[in-house]
Design a protein around this motif. Structure first.
Motif, PDB file in Angstrom:
ATOM      1  N   ARG A   1       0.840  -1.201   0.000  1.00 13.20           N
ATOM      2  CA  ARG A   1       0.000   0.000   0.000  1.00 13.20           C
ATOM      3  C   ARG A   1       0.875   1.251   0.000  1.00 13.20           C
ATOM      4  O   ARG A   1       1.984   1.240   0.513  1.00 13.20           O
ATOM      5  N   GLY A   2       0.320   2.323  -0.538  1.00 12.83           N
ATOM      6  CA  GLY A   2       1.020   3.592  -0.570  1.00 12.83           C
ATOM      7  C   GLY A   2       0.909   4.323   0.761  1.00 12.83           C
ATOM      8  O   GLY A   2       0.111   3.950   1.635  1.00 12.83           O
ATOM      9  N   LEU A   3       1.688   5.366   0.906  1.00 15.05           N
ATOM     10  CA  LEU A   3       1.736   6.131   2.148  1.00 15.05           C
ATOM     11  C   LEU A   3       0.361   6.677   2.555  1.00 15.05           C
ATOM     12  O   LEU A   3       0.004   6.643   3.738  1.00 15.05           O
ATOM     13  N   ASP A   4      -0.412   7.138   1.589  1.00 13.87           N
ATOM     14  CA  ASP A   4      -1.740   7.674   1.905  1.00 13.87           C
ATOM     15  C   ASP A   4      -2.655   6.604   2.496  1.00 13.87           C
ATOM     16  O   ASP A   4      -3.537   6.907   3.297  1.00 13.87           O
ATOM     17  N   GLU A   5      -2.444   5.339   2.105  1.00 11.00           N
ATOM     18  CA  GLU A   5      -3.241   4.234   2.656  1.00 11.00           C
ATOM     19  C   GLU A   5      -2.686   3.737   3.989  1.00 11.00           C
ATOM     20  O   GLU A   5      -3.430   3.188   4.796  1.00 11.00           O
ATOM     21  N   VAL A   6      -1.386   3.912   4.209  1.00 16.43           N
ATOM     22  CA  VAL A   6      -0.756   3.414   5.433  1.00 16.43           C
ATOM     23  C   VAL A   6      -0.963   4.377   6.604  1.00 16.43           C
ATOM     24  O   VAL A   6      -1.049   3.946   7.753  1.00 16.43           O
ATOM     25  N   ARG A   7      -1.080   5.663   6.331  1.00 16.99           N
ATOM     26  CA  ARG A   7      -1.257   6.635   7.420  1.00 16.99           C
ATOM     27  C   ARG A   7      -2.444   6.306   8.334  1.00 16.99           C
ATOM     28  O   ARG A   7      -2.297   6.336   9.555  1.00 16.99           O
ATOM     29  N   PRO A   8      -3.641   5.989   7.787  1.00 16.76           N
ATOM     30  CA  PRO A   8      -4.756   5.662   8.691  1.00 16.76           C
ATOM     31  C   PRO A   8      -4.502   4.387   9.504  1.00 16.76           C
ATOM     32  O   PRO A   8      -4.951   4.284  10.652  1.00 16.76           O
ATOM     33  N   ILE A   9      -3.789   3.421   8.926  1.00 15.93           N
ATOM     34  CA  ILE A   9      -3.435   2.199   9.663  1.00 15.93           C
ATOM     35  C   ILE A   9      -2.508   2.579  10.810  1.00 15.93           C
ATOM     36  O   ILE A   9      -2.699   2.156  11.960  1.00 15.93           O
ATOM     37  N   ARG A  10      -1.504   3.403  10.512  1.00 13.74           N
ATOM     38  CA  ARG A  10      -0.562   3.880  11.532  1.00 13.74           C
ATOM     39  C   ARG A  10      -1.305   4.600  12.656  1.00 13.74           C
ATOM     40  O   ARG A  10      -1.059   4.346  13.833  1.00 13.74           O
ATOM     41  N   ASP A  11      -2.217   5.479  12.289  1.00 10.86           N
ATOM     42  CA  ASP A  11      -2.942   6.257  13.298  1.00 10.86           C
ATOM     43  C   ASP A  11      -3.825   5.366  14.163  1.00 10.86           C
ATOM     44  O   ASP A  11      -3.948   5.589  15.372  1.00 10.86           O
ATOM     45  N   ASP A  12      -4.417   4.335  13.562  1.00 14.52           N
ATOM     46  CA  ASP A  12      -5.219   3.365  14.311  1.00 14.52           C
ATOM     47  C   ASP A  12      -4.319   2.617  15.299  1.00 14.52           C
ATOM     48  O   ASP A  12      -4.668   2.441  16.474  1.00 14.52           O
ATOM     49  N   ILE A  13      -3.154   2.206  14.830  1.00 15.51           N
ATOM     50  CA  ILE A  13      -2.207   1.499  15.697  1.00 15.51           C
ATOM     51  C   ILE A  13      -1.803   2.396  16.870  1.00 15.51           C
ATOM     52  O   ILE A  13      -1.777   1.945  18.021  1.00 15.51           O
ATOM     53  N   LYS A  14      -1.509   3.661  16.594  1.00 15.96           N
ATOM     54  CA  LYS A  14      -1.111   4.582  17.663  1.00 15.96           C
ATOM     55  C   LYS A  14      -2.196   4.678  18.730  1.00 15.96           C
ATOM     56  O   LYS A  14      -1.905   4.599  19.931  1.00 15.96           O
ATOM     57  N   ALA A  15      -3.441   4.837  18.317  1.00 18.70           N
ATOM     58  CA  ALA A  15      -4.542   4.946  19.273  1.00 18.70           C
ATOM     59  C   ALA A  15      -4.699   3.667  20.093  1.00 18.70           C
ATOM     60  O   ALA A  15      -4.906   3.714  21.312  1.00 18.70           O
TER      61      ALA A  15
END
Length: 132
Positions: A107-121
């Motif tokens: 996946r591209g960065l734009d698709e990975v950012r929401p996954i990253r943010d979910d992981i952070k939360a």
């Protein structure tokens, strides 16, 4: 201050579990020991996951995918799995959670950012609970 050991597991130990481990180290500081592993470790980290974490000021570029070890499960207070199915050994008395997260592979960065943010939360909630 409480001290806990958390193990993050995903199949290749190249994306989700490495991002979660990076957040746990950063947000938990010296209050947590962080382990990660995979049931079938990849050869290297997902470069998009590395880039997404770098945007947060967290450098995971030196991490290397590791094989999940039974001793790591035994040593952990909490075991967080991310799509590894039944690959994780179970020990009574451990806290187990399975986080359903989209795999960032391919996946591209734009698709990975929401996954990253979910992981952070999720990591922040986990730390708040474990260290309360």
């Amino acid at each position: 201050m409480a001290s806990v050991t958390i193990l993050f597991v995903c199949v290749h130990n190249a994306g989700r579990s490495q991002m979660a481990a990076g957040y746990a180290r950063t947000l938990g500081g010296d209050r947590v020991t962080v382990l990660s592993g995979g049931s079938a470790p990849g050869e290297s980290l997902n470069p998009t996951a590395v880039a997404a974490m770098a945007e947060e000021g967290i450098d995971i570029s030196a991490e290397v995918p590791q094989l999940l070890l039974t001793d790591d499960v035994r040593a952990s207070d909490a075991v967080i799995t991310m799509g590894c199915g039944d690959a994780c050994p179970i020990f009574p008395g451990k806290r187990y959670e399975d986080w359903e997260l989209t795999d960032p592979a391919g996946r591209g960065l734009d698709e990975v950012r929401p996954i990253r943010d979910d992981i952070k939360a999720r990591v922040q909630r986990l730390l708040d609970d474990l260290l309360a």
